[in-house]
Design a protein around this motif. Sequence first.
Motif, mmCIF file in Angstrom:
data_model
loop_
_atom_site.group_PDB
_atom_site.id
_atom_site.type_symbol
_atom_site.label_atom_id
_atom_site.label_comp_id
_atom_site.label_asym_id
_atom_site.label_seq_id
_atom_site.Cartn_x
_atom_site.Cartn_y
_atom_site.Cartn_z
ATOM 1 N N ILE A 32 0.587 -1.173 0.128
ATOM 2 C CA ILE A 32 0.187 -0.200 0.183
ATOM 3 C C ILE A 32 1.038 1.396 -0.330
ATOM 4 C CG2 ILE A 32 -1.499 1.060 1.347
ATOM 5 C CD1 ILE A 32 -2.274 -1.679 2.365
ATOM 6 N N ALA A 33 1.947 1.411 0.671
ATOM 7 C CA ALA A 33 3.152 2.722 1.208
ATOM 8 C C ALA A 33 4.042 2.334 -0.989
ATOM 9 C CB ALA A 33 3.613 2.391 1.285
ATOM 10 N N PHE A 53 -8.284 0.493 -2.238
ATOM 11 C CA PHE A 53 -8.688 -0.587 -2.553
ATOM 12 C C PHE A 53 -7.828 -1.644 -1.406
ATOM 13 C CE2 PHE A 53 -8.532 -4.622 -4.538
ATOM 14 C CZ PHE A 53 -10.317 -5.206 -4.081
ATOM 15 N N TRP A 54 -6.601 -1.608 -1.591
ATOM 16 C CA TRP A 54 -6.098 -1.950 -1.212
ATOM 17 C C TRP A 54 -5.600 -2.068 0.067
ATOM 18 C CZ3 TRP A 54 -5.484 -6.859 -3.513
ATOM 19 C CH2 TRP A 54 -5.810 -6.843 -4.979
ATOM 20 N N MET A 55 -6.066 -1.050 -0.020
ATOM 21 C CA MET A 55 -6.292 -0.521 2.021
ATOM 22 C C MET A 55 -7.710 -0.920 2.606
ATOM 23 S SD MET A 55 -5.773 3.377 2.845
ATOM 24 C CE MET A 55 -4.053 3.918 2.609
ATOM 25 N N LYS A 56 -8.775 -1.555 2.396
ATOM 26 C CA LYS A 56 -9.742 -2.080 1.945
ATOM 27 C C LYS A 56 -9.401 -3.107 2.760
ATOM 28 C CE LYS A 56 -14.713 -1.957 1.088
ATOM 29 N NZ LYS A 56 -15.882 -2.290 0.074
ATOM 30 N N LEU A 57 -8.854 -3.501 2.052
ATOM 31 C CA LEU A 57 -9.078 -5.152 1.987
ATOM 32 C C LEU A 57 -7.257 -4.836 3.717
ATOM 33 C CD1 LEU A 57 -8.138 -6.919 -0.848
ATOM 34 C CD2 LEU A 57 -10.160 -6.492 0.090
ATOM 35 N N PHE A 58 -6.526 -3.962 3.189
ATOM 36 C CA PHE A 58 -5.412 -4.340 4.950
ATOM 37 C C PHE A 58 -6.500 -4.491 6.038
ATOM 38 C CE2 PHE A 58 -3.280 -1.538 7.610
ATOM 39 C CZ PHE A 58 -1.931 -2.507 7.914
ATOM 40 N N THR A 108 -2.087 6.054 16.217
ATOM 41 C CA THR A 108 -2.196 7.437 15.550
ATOM 42 C C THR A 108 -2.330 7.356 14.109
ATOM 43 O OG1 THR A 108 -0.811 7.941 16.584
ATOM 44 C CG2 THR A 108 -0.783 9.790 15.137
ATOM 45 N N PHE A 109 -1.557 6.566 13.456
ATOM 46 C CA PHE A 109 -1.074 6.736 12.290
ATOM 47 C C PHE A 109 -1.608 5.842 10.961
ATOM 48 C CE2 PHE A 109 3.190 7.282 13.509
ATOM 49 C CZ PHE A 109 3.569 9.385 13.310
ATOM 50 N N PHE A 110 -2.918 4.785 12.145
ATOM 51 C CA PHE A 110 -3.862 4.016 10.942
ATOM 52 C C PHE A 110 -4.991 5.128 10.849
ATOM 53 C CE2 PHE A 110 -7.087 0.485 10.488
ATOM 54 C CZ PHE A 110 -6.283 -0.193 10.141
ATOM 55 N N ALA A 111 -5.237 5.524 11.937
ATOM 56 C CA ALA A 111 -6.361 6.636 11.721
ATOM 57 C C ALA A 111 -6.406 7.047 10.780
ATOM 58 C CB ALA A 111 -6.177 7.152 13.093
ATOM 59 N N VAL A 112 -4.986 7.906 10.625
ATOM 60 C CA VAL A 112 -4.243 9.339 9.339
ATOM 61 C C VAL A 112 -5.204 8.117 8.424
ATOM 62 C CG1 VAL A 112 -2.802 10.748 8.800
ATOM 63 C CG2 VAL A 112 -3.243 10.787 11.045
ATOM 64 N N MET A 113 -4.381 7.289 8.256
ATOM 65 C CA MET A 113 -4.645 6.524 6.755
ATOM 66 C C MET A 113 -5.431 5.793 6.025
ATOM 67 S SD MET A 113 -2.250 2.900 7.245
ATOM 68 C CE MET A 113 -2.825 2.229 5.894
ATOM 69 N N PHE A 114 -7.032 6.037 7.354
ATOM 70 C CA PHE A 114 -7.952 5.928 6.297
ATOM 71 C C PHE A 114 -9.319 6.908 6.629
ATOM 72 C CE2 PHE A 114 -6.798 1.133 7.668
ATOM 73 C CZ PHE A 114 -6.862 0.916 6.238
ATOM 74 N N VAL A 120 -6.036 15.807 5.622
ATOM 75 C CA VAL A 120 -4.418 15.878 6.041
ATOM 76 C C VAL A 120 -3.547 15.539 4.280
ATOM 77 C CG1 VAL A 120 -4.298 14.732 8.449
ATOM 78 C CG2 VAL A 120 -3.840 13.718 6.013
ATOM 79 N N SER A 121 -2.496 16.558 4.474
ATOM 80 C CA SER A 121 -1.911 16.578 2.981
ATOM 81 C C SER A 121 -2.011 15.577 2.114
ATOM 82 C CB SER A 121 -1.235 17.358 3.292
ATOM 83 O OG SER A 121 0.517 17.143 3.822
ATOM 84 N N LYS A 122 -0.799 15.754 1.173
ATOM 85 C CA LYS A 122 -1.063 14.401 1.082
ATOM 86 C C LYS A 122 -0.045 13.717 0.782
ATOM 87 C CE LYS A 122 -2.155 14.804 -3.757
ATOM 88 N NZ LYS A 122 -2.170 14.868 -5.077
ATOM 89 N N ARG A 123 0.938 14.403 1.748
ATOM 90 C CA ARG A 123 2.707 14.231 1.985
ATOM 91 C C ARG A 123 2.328 13.509 3.425
ATOM 92 N NH1 ARG A 123 7.963 16.126 0.054
ATOM 93 N NH2 ARG A 123 6.464 17.381 -1.362
ATOM 94 N N PHE A 124 1.797 14.503 4.183
ATOM 95 C CA PHE A 124 1.447 13.888 5.922
ATOM 96 C C PHE A 124 0.412 12.614 5.776
ATOM 97 C CE2 PHE A 124 -0.784 13.478 9.837
ATOM 98 C CZ PHE A 124 -0.116 12.889 10.937
ATOM 99 N N HIS A 125 -0.040 12.408 4.312
ATOM 100 C CA HIS A 125 -0.590 11.148 4.793
ATOM 101 C C HIS A 125 0.007 9.549 3.992
ATOM 102 C CE1 HIS A 125 -4.078 7.847 3.131
ATOM 103 N NE2 HIS A 125 -4.694 9.230 3.888
ATOM 104 N N LEU A 126 1.339 9.997 3.086
ATOM 105 C CA LEU A 126 1.564 9.131 2.656
ATOM 106 C C LEU A 126 2.825 8.611 3.620
ATOM 107 C CD1 LEU A 126 3.064 7.760 0.392
ATOM 108 C CD2 LEU A 126 4.755 9.329 -0.493
ATOM 109 N N ILE A 127 3.235 9.715 4.601
ATOM 110 C CA ILE A 127 4.812 9.527 5.628
ATOM 111 C C ILE A 127 3.097 8.566 6.964
ATOM 112 C CG2 ILE A 127 5.494 10.188 7.889
ATOM 113 C CD1 ILE A 127 6.368 13.419 5.991
ATOM 114 N N SER A 128 1.565 8.760 7.054
ATOM 115 C CA SER A 128 1.243 7.861 8.072
ATOM 116 C C SER A 128 1.072 6.987 7.701
ATOM 117 C CB SER A 128 -0.004 8.736 8.043
ATOM 118 O OG SER A 128 0.236 9.765 8.973
ATOM 119 N N THR A 129 1.002 6.292 6.025
ATOM 120 C CA THR A 129 0.751 4.370 5.729
ATOM 121 C C THR A 129 2.138 4.290 5.195
ATOM 122 O OG1 THR A 129 -0.326 5.752 3.689
ATOM 123 C CG2 THR A 129 0.371 3.770 3.707
#
Lengths: 493, 81
Positions: A32-33, A53-58, A108-114, A120-129
Amino acid sequence: MDVLLWSRLQFAMTAAYHWLFVPLTLGLALAIAVMETLYVVKKDDYWKKTTQFWMKLFAINFAVGIATGIILEFEFGTNWSNYSWFVGDIFGAPLAIEGILAFFMEATFFAVMFFGWEKVSKRFHLISTWLTGIGASISAYWILVANSWMQHPVGTTFNPDTVRSEMASVDAFWEVITNPVAVSKFIHSVTSGWVTGGVFVVGVSCYYLMRKRNVEFARKSAFVGAAVAMAGTMAVMLSGDISGVHAAEYQPMKLAAAEGLEDGGRRAPFSIIPGVEIPGMLSILATHDIDGYVPGINDIINGYTDNEGNVIPSVEEKMEKGRTALAALEEYRTLKDTDPDAASIARSVLEENVQYMGYGYLESPEDVIPPVDMVYWSFRVMVGGGMFIALVLLLVLWFGYKNRIGEIKWLHYLAFLSVPLVYLTGQAGWIVAEVGRQPWTIQGLLPVNVATSSVSAAAVQTTFFLFLTIFALFLIIEIRIMINAIKKGPEVE
Amino acid sequence: MGKIKSIWRFYRDGFKNMTWGRELWWLILLKVVILFAVLRVFFFRPVMSGMNDEQKSQMVGEHLIKNDYTENKDTLNLITD
C-alpha cells in the motif's frame, strides 16, 4: 492426553492463528505504501483509488487479526505460569515496549490512513501510511526479541533467590535486544510478511485477470505486488542463510532434525528429499565452508568437537551437570537463611553448572531429539514452497514487464494458487523454528514439561476447544468479508 | 487547546463518516468483549494472581526443585555436611 500436550497444542494453535494475520498486515502495509508513493509522485488519481482498494483489504485483515496475540499472553499466565515467572524480567520490557508502540503508532497513523484522505496533506498522509507499516514491523521486532531469547538466551543470569533469569545492567538489556538470533529472525519474519502480502496482491489481481474485469487495475497491482514479494523473497533467502548459520551454532539439534542428519561430519550433505542429497551442501549452508563440521543427532548426543575446536560434552554429561545445578539450587534455597557459608558454596556450584540446568530434568539423552519427521518435512515445505513462489513471481514480473500479464492464463491460476501456498510456507517455517527446538521452552535451561502450570488437563482442554470454535468463527467471518470486498472490486478499471 | 479540538474532530468525523469500516469496528468490539470480558475473566485467571513476588519465587522455586526428574541429588551433600 496430559496437561503438557494440551497446553502445547493450545499455544501452537493460537500462535499459528495469529500468524495468519501478521504477515499479511506487514506485507500489505508495504504494498500500500508503495502504491500511495506512486500516487503522490505521479500525481495520478488512478493510484489513489488503487491504494484505497488494497487499504480496505488491509483493514479487514487488521480488524480480524487485532488482539489475537493477546491470547498468547493469557496462556502464559494460566498454562505456563512457571515459565512466565522464570522469564518475566526478559519478557516484561520488550512486550511492554511492543504494546505501547503498537498502540500509539497504530492508533495515530492507522487513523490518518483511513480518516485523513481529504483532511491532511498528501505528504502527511503518505508518511502516515509508511509509518503504519514501520510501526507494525517495530512491534514485531520486540516480540521476536522475546522469542529469540528463548532460542538463544543471552545477556541474563539466573538468580536463585528470585528464581528468574534477570538482566543485571543496561548492557545486558542491550545484549538481549541485539541478540543475533533476534536480528536474523526479525528480517526473516518481516520480509516473509512482504512475500505474503505481495503474493496476496498478485493472487487477487490474477483473480480479476481470470475474470477479465478491472484488467488495468489488476495488471498494475500485480506488478507492484510481485515487486514487493520478490524483494521479500530475496531478503528471506539471505536471512534464512544467516538463520541456518545461527542454528548450527546455537541450536545444532534443530538443524540436524531439519536435515534428518543422524551422523554428521565434514562435507555434510544437504538432503533434498530422503535418498536425494547434494554432497557438502549442508556444510556450506551451515558454516559457509565446504569442509565445515556439522554434527548429526548421534554426534550431539555423544559429544563432539566443533569448528572452533571446542569440545561439546555429551548429553549424558550435560544431564549430570544439570542435576548438579538443580541439587545446588535446592541446597542454596534451603540453607541461605540458616547456613550462609554452605549456601555460598551451593551458589557457586549452581553458577558453574547453570547453563546445563534444564538437562537435569531429562530422563534420557534421547529426550533432546525433537520430532524429526515433522521438522524435516516442514523445512522442505517451507523451502520448496518458497522456491515455487519465487518462480511464479519472476514470471509475473517478466510478463508484467512485457505488458503481457493479462494474456497468460496458466500464470493467473498459478499466482492464485500461490496465495494458500504462501500461508502454508509461513506456517511450516514456524513449525521448523518452534518444533525444532523441542524439548526446550528456553534452550538448555527450561524444558517444556517444567514450564507448565499446575492446572488440570480438562481446564486446558476446555479452553482449547473454546478457542478453536471462536477462531474458526472469526476466520470464517474474515474470509467472507474479504471475499465480498474482492468480489465487489475496486472503483477503477 | 485548538490542536486537541481539531484532533478530536478528526477522529469523531472519521468514525461518523465510516461506511464499510463500521462493520469492522463492530467486529473488533465483539472480539475485544469476548476476549477480555469472557475468556480473561472466566477462563484465563493467572495461576499466580494475588501472590506477591516472594510467594511467586517460593512457588516456582519449589516447582523447579521438586520436579520428579530431580531424584538424583547425591552430587552435593552440603545439608548433611
